[in-house]
Scaffold this active site. Structure first.
Site, PDB file in Angstrom:
ATOM      1  N   PHE A 152      -0.049  -1.308 -17.926  1.00 55.92           N
ATOM      2  CA  PHE A 152      -1.407  -1.596 -17.455  1.00 55.92           C
ATOM      3  C   PHE A 152      -1.372  -1.716 -15.944  1.00 55.92           C
ATOM      4  O   PHE A 152      -0.698  -2.595 -15.402  1.00 55.92           O
ATOM      5  CB  PHE A 152      -1.999  -2.876 -18.061  1.00 55.92           C
ATOM      6  N   ASP A 237       4.761  -3.288  -9.784  1.00 57.61           N
ATOM      7  CA  ASP A 237       3.410  -3.831  -9.885  1.00 57.61           C
ATOM      8  C   ASP A 237       3.554  -5.283 -10.333  1.00 57.61           C
ATOM      9  O   ASP A 237       3.757  -5.567 -11.515  1.00 57.61           O
ATOM     10  CB  ASP A 237       2.583  -3.017 -10.887  1.00 57.61           C
ATOM     11  N   LYS A 266      -4.431 -10.549  -7.832  1.00 57.07           N
ATOM     12  CA  LYS A 266      -4.690 -11.743  -8.646  1.00 57.07           C
ATOM     13  C   LYS A 266      -4.388 -13.054  -7.908  1.00 57.07           C
ATOM     14  O   LYS A 266      -5.206 -13.508  -7.139  1.00 57.07           O
ATOM     15  CB  LYS A 266      -3.958 -11.605  -9.977  1.00 57.07           C
TER      16      LYS A 266
HETATM   17  C1  PLP Z   1      -4.733  -6.981 -13.617  1.00 57.94           C
HETATM   18  C2  PLP Z   1      -3.709  -5.988 -13.296  1.00 57.94           C
HETATM   19  C3  PLP Z   1      -4.011  -4.856 -12.517  1.00 57.94           C
HETATM   20  C4  PLP Z   1      -5.414  -4.539 -12.054  1.00 57.94           C
HETATM   21  O1  PLP Z   1      -5.966  -5.504 -11.212  1.00 57.94           O
HETATM   22  P1  PLP Z   1      -7.561  -5.546 -11.023  1.00 57.94           P
HETATM   23  O2  PLP Z   1      -7.761  -6.611  -9.974  1.00 57.94           O
HETATM   24  O3  PLP Z   1      -8.165  -5.891 -12.341  1.00 57.94           O
HETATM   25  O4  PLP Z   1      -7.982  -4.195 -10.543  1.00 57.94           O
HETATM   26  C5  PLP Z   1      -2.985  -4.001 -12.213  1.00 57.94           C
HETATM   27  N1  PLP Z   1      -1.730  -4.219 -12.641  1.00 57.94           N
HETATM   28  C6  PLP Z   1      -1.405  -5.289 -13.390  1.00 57.94           C
HETATM   29  C7  PLP Z   1       0.009  -5.486 -13.816  1.00 57.94           C
HETATM   30  C8  PLP Z   1      -2.387  -6.199 -13.763  1.00 57.94           C
HETATM   31  O5  PLP Z   1      -2.068  -7.232 -14.544  1.00 57.94           O
END
Ligand code: PLP
Length: 418
Positions: A152, A237, A266
């Site tokens: 994701f 990520d 986040k």
């Molecule tokens: C939440 C998340 C994203 C996307 O972030 P958004 O602020 O919702 O665009 C990308 N990578 C990971 C691992 C995430 O948990």
């Protein structure tokens, strides 16, 4: 349902007029719990009827420091009064200090600020393609990026192009080419997918939305070695795992690994704003020149001030160690129950996934949790995520475990095949 639980909350609010209004005017691209939140503090959220809930998901790590952290709110309010938005048409006195701290904490020398996580990932993909073209000499248009099944990384058109989930992609074509997906944690599969055109490997050190999946021990280290050997960028990520969530500043540190780039988001916004960044080496970052990339809001003074304060709070308030200690406690308490309806407990620090037996529907289970005052969501693999704000108290955490186990008793019945 669940009056039989004898709990302090009788029911959540499926009939709330604001939920009805939402159905009328809002795109229904989410399926939220029937709770209408009104205010929050620390690890608690209150709904419009004054009912209190323990927040056991912390907005997927966006609220790692808890709701309304006084230092962060103070920084936000102070900066909002002074200077909030400039655009990048000029410098501000906030951006460079924020990025200097970000580079110090990550150990990577240069950063590019964005807003949402998906934008940080998009920035990483552009950077990797440009790097492969300019530095490795891969023909523009031939660059390949290796990703992992059940990843994701966000919801933009390019990012969903390499999702494993049909519902993320259906009807949104044409999709962006140039990605190869291999099984998560399988270093030999990565090796086999490499070609002279490979620009990067993009990975989550722990897959969050994929069901809180921890890769096999040694995988991150092996990936680091392989990427160095094959001259491919290792891009972590850590939008969900970063900044203390897993009991380290960054989850890559569990194997003593420094990637070539981080995507962060986040937690970086301190629970107040969307703040994200792509952080990398000079070799990669210097490929961005004026006109090659940008965002009106990226790195705006308000975000920079809150981001800097968030990095300081992470280090100064012992939240990383707290995550490690409380996460261990949480997993041990759950495991000690030896509950027949719990088939697996995964995670690190306060990023925990509890996989339930197939006879219990995780989605119904989290609705039941909401009714007894605990907010969280289920994720893939019939898994319930437990990832509270890192400021949660030990007593709150134990209360949540007791309630969780009690609800499993009440909803569980017996396994279909014992
Ligand atoms: C939440 C998340 C994203 C996307 O972030 P958004 O602020 O919702 O665009 C990308 N990578 C990971 C691992 C995430 O948990």
């Amino acid at each position: 349902m669940n009056a039989r639980l004898g709990t302090h909350i009788e029911s959540t609010d499926a009939q709330h007029p604001l939920i009805a209004l939402d159905h009328e005017v809002a795109a229904q691209n989410y399926a939220p719990l029937p709770i209408v939140a009104e205010r929050a503090e620390g690890a608690y959220i209150w709904d419009t009827a004054g009912r209190r809930y323990l927040d056991m998901m912390a907005a997927y790590s966006a609220v790692s420091f808890g709701h309304g952290h006084p230092r962060l709110v103070g920084a936000l309010v102070d900066q909002a009064r002074k200077l909030a938005i400039t655009s990048r048409a000029m410098h501000s006195d906030q951006l460079a200090p924020f990025l200097a701290e970000l580079t110090r904490v990550t150990g990577l020398p240069k950063a590019l600020p964005m807003n949402t996580g998906a934008e940080a990932v998009e920035t990483a993909l552009k950077a990797a393609r440009k790097w492969a073209h300019k530095v490795k000499g891969v023909a523009d248009g031939a660059q390949e990026i290796i990703v992992f099944d059940n990843n994701f990384h966000g919801r933009t058109t390019t990012v969903i192009s390499f999702s494993s989930h049909a519902s993320y992609k259906a009807g949104f074509g044409p999709l962006t080419p140039g990605f190869k997906s291999v099984p998560f944690g399988d270093i030999e599969a990565v090796r086999a997918a490499l070609t002279p055109n490979t620009a990067a490997v993009l990975f989550e050190p722990i897959q969050g939305e994929g069901g809180v999946v921890v890769p096999p021990a040694g995988f991150l280290k092996a990936l680091r070695e392989l990427c160095t050997q094959e001259r491919v960028l290792m891009i972590a990520d850590e939008i969900q795992t970063g900044m203390g969530r897993t009991g380290r500043n960054f989850a890559c540190e569990h194997e003593g690994v420094l990637p070539d780039a981080y995507c962060l988001g986040k937690t970086l916004g301190g629970g107040l704003l969307p703040v994200s960044a792509f952080v990398s080496t000079a070799e990669v970052m210097d490929l961005f020149v004026p006109g090659s990339h940008g965002s009106t809001f990226g790195g705006y003074p308000l975000a920079a001030r809150v981001g800097l304060e968030a990095l300081r709070v992470m280090q100064e308030e012992g939240l990383v160690e707290r995550s490690e200690r409380l996460g261990k406690l949480l997993r041990e308490r759950l495991a000690a129950a030896k509950h027949p309806m719990i088939t697996d407990i995964r995670g690190r620090g306060l990023m925990v996934g509890v996989q339930l037996h197939t006879s219990v529907d995780a989605h119904e289970f989290v609705e039941g949790l909401a009714e007894i005052g605990i907010i969280t969501k289920d994720t893939h693999r019939n898994t319930v995520r437990l990832s509270p704000p890192l400021v949660i108290g030990e007593r709150e955490l134990e209360w949540a475990v007791d309630r969780f186990l009690q609800l499993l008793d009440d909803m569980g019945g017996l396994p279909k095949a014992a």
